[in-house]
Write an enzyme that holds these catalytic residues in place. Structure first.
Site, mmCIF file in Angstrom:
data_model
loop_
_atom_site.group_PDB
_atom_site.id
_atom_site.type_symbol
_atom_site.label_atom_id
_atom_site.label_comp_id
_atom_site.label_asym_id
_atom_site.label_seq_id
_atom_site.Cartn_x
_atom_site.Cartn_y
_atom_site.Cartn_z
ATOM 1 N N LYS A 53 65.443 -92.236 37.180
ATOM 2 C CA LYS A 53 66.185 -91.568 38.247
ATOM 3 C C LYS A 53 67.268 -90.741 37.564
ATOM 4 O O LYS A 53 68.112 -91.277 36.844
ATOM 5 C CB LYS A 53 66.811 -92.615 39.178
ATOM 6 C CG LYS A 53 67.850 -92.064 40.171
ATOM 7 C CD LYS A 53 67.199 -91.331 41.319
ATOM 8 C CE LYS A 53 68.228 -90.924 42.378
ATOM 9 N NZ LYS A 53 68.758 -92.080 43.133
ATOM 10 N N VAL A 54 67.234 -89.422 37.778
ATOM 11 C CA VAL A 54 68.174 -88.521 37.115
ATOM 12 C C VAL A 54 68.759 -87.543 38.127
ATOM 13 O O VAL A 54 68.304 -87.456 39.270
ATOM 14 C CB VAL A 54 67.489 -87.726 35.979
ATOM 15 C CG1 VAL A 54 66.960 -88.653 34.900
ATOM 16 C CG2 VAL A 54 66.372 -86.827 36.529
ATOM 17 N N SER A 55 69.737 -86.779 37.696
ATOM 18 C CA SER A 55 70.271 -85.691 38.500
ATOM 19 C C SER A 55 69.300 -84.514 38.483
ATOM 20 O O SER A 55 68.707 -84.209 37.436
ATOM 21 C CB SER A 55 71.612 -85.218 37.945
ATOM 22 O OG SER A 55 72.580 -86.224 37.990
ATOM 23 N N THR A 109 74.243 -82.938 39.519
ATOM 24 C CA THR A 109 74.159 -81.986 40.621
ATOM 25 C C THR A 109 75.539 -81.748 41.214
ATOM 26 O O THR A 109 75.880 -80.623 41.582
ATOM 27 C CB THR A 109 73.211 -82.517 41.707
ATOM 28 O OG1 THR A 109 71.931 -82.771 41.124
ATOM 29 C CG2 THR A 109 73.052 -81.519 42.838
ATOM 30 N N ALA A 110 76.335 -82.795 41.303
ATOM 31 C CA ALA A 110 77.688 -82.648 41.842
ATOM 32 C C ALA A 110 78.470 -81.618 41.046
ATOM 33 O O ALA A 110 79.179 -80.776 41.609
ATOM 34 C CB ALA A 110 78.410 -83.994 41.819
ATOM 35 N N HIS A 153 78.564 -90.495 46.017
ATOM 36 C CA HIS A 153 78.132 -91.793 46.524
ATOM 37 C C HIS A 153 79.105 -92.389 47.549
ATOM 38 O O HIS A 153 79.556 -91.715 48.464
ATOM 39 C CB HIS A 153 77.900 -92.768 45.365
ATOM 40 C CG HIS A 153 76.849 -92.310 44.397
ATOM 41 N ND1 HIS A 153 75.754 -91.563 44.767
ATOM 42 C CD2 HIS A 153 76.728 -92.486 43.057
ATOM 43 C CE1 HIS A 153 75.007 -91.317 43.711
ATOM 44 N NE2 HIS A 153 75.573 -91.854 42.661
#
Length: 282
Positions: A53-55, A109-110, A153
């Site tokens: 699980k990655v950005s 992504t943020a 989050h």
């Protein structure tokens, strides 16, 4: 045995509970590593593990070795990162111009959404960006160590406890300016596993999502075990926000959102360009 890494956040443990516990018929057995997404981003860049699980932001660096799976990730609406300050800000006059901003990662992504917003909104740009562990950002803003913080989050639900103010909802800005949902976390798997295995992995992830929805109480202990000290009600909000129809299947809208993010970031020279078709699934 398939080696996988995902975060201990409630959305990931909810999504992968059934698969990780051998409840998905015909799914490969998993060897699970828990790691925050900034760690899994680095693992992907080094080619470690089979599934991660990655950005979405890290995809331009890893798509030669990894394929984007069409399910299991986090993409949606009303779930974007926030920029927080100690005092109410005024983004119309570039309240962050020349200021110091703490971010959880420069491969997230943020961070891309923040840089794209700042390029449009902050005259002259921010003064300095510092990387801090996610859990240190809100205290640093509260204590005046930095002028603003980029948070993700569950911070959407808890920042008021630190006496902080929302300067901007970057997801809201993205949705308003592009019309696309927000691409946050992606599931990737090594291309060397071969197309049949990649399709099997995708179907396993999709079925795990469906099983989590069908019997949400079954995963509750697993979610709470790894959510550390998170309030159960916050964990439930977290799951409701980040696990949605795009988690089951990205679909055309999900792929369009991912392409738009990476194309815009590439145009701003924040990431390398992505070749046509590189996001397509086998």
């Amino acid at each position: 045995m398939t080696r996988i890494a995902y975060s201990p956040c409630p959305n990931d443990t909810f999504v992968f509970h059934a698969w990780a516990h051998g409840l998905v018929p015909g799914a490969p057995e998993l060897d699970v590593t828990f790691a925050d997404i900034d760690i899994t981003n680095g693992m992907a860049e080094r080619g470690e593990l089979d599934v991660l699980k990655v950005s979405y932001a890290v995809l331009p660096w890893v798509l030669d070795e990894y394929a984007l799976l069409p399910c299991g990730g986090a993409l949606g609406r009303g779930c974007g990162p926030l920029v927080l300050t100690r005092e109410p800000g005024n983004r119309e006059v570039g309240g962050l111009s020349g200021r110091t901003v703490a971010v959880p990662s420069e491969r997230s992504t943020a961070y891309l959404l923040f840089r794209l917003w700042a390029a449009e909104t902050v005259p002259g740009g921010v003064g300095r960006v510092v990387v801090l562990p996610f859990h240190e950002i809100m205290p640093a803003v509260r204590d005046g160590k930095v002028d603003a913080g980029l948070v993700i989050h569950e911070a959407r639900f808890t920042y008021q406890r630190y006496g902080l103010h929302r300067l901007v909802d970057l997801g809201e800005h993205w949705e308003t300016t592009t019309g696309h949902p927000i691409p946050l976390g992606a599931i990737i798997a090594k291309r060397s596993l071969g197309a049949p295995t990649l399709r099997r992995l995708a179907e396993s992830a999709r079925e795990s999502v469906r099983m989590a929805w069908a019997a949400p109480d079954v995963s509750r202990a697993y979610v709470r075990e790894h959510a550390q000290e998170m309030d159960p009600s916050v964990a439930d909000q977290h799951i409701a926000l980040y696990v949605n129809g795009y988690t089951e299947d990205l679909g055309a809208a999900g792929y369009a959102a991912a392409s738009a993010l990476l194309d815009r970031a590439s145009a701003e020279k924040l990431v390398p360009g992505v070749a046509p078709g590189a996001l397509d699934f086998v």
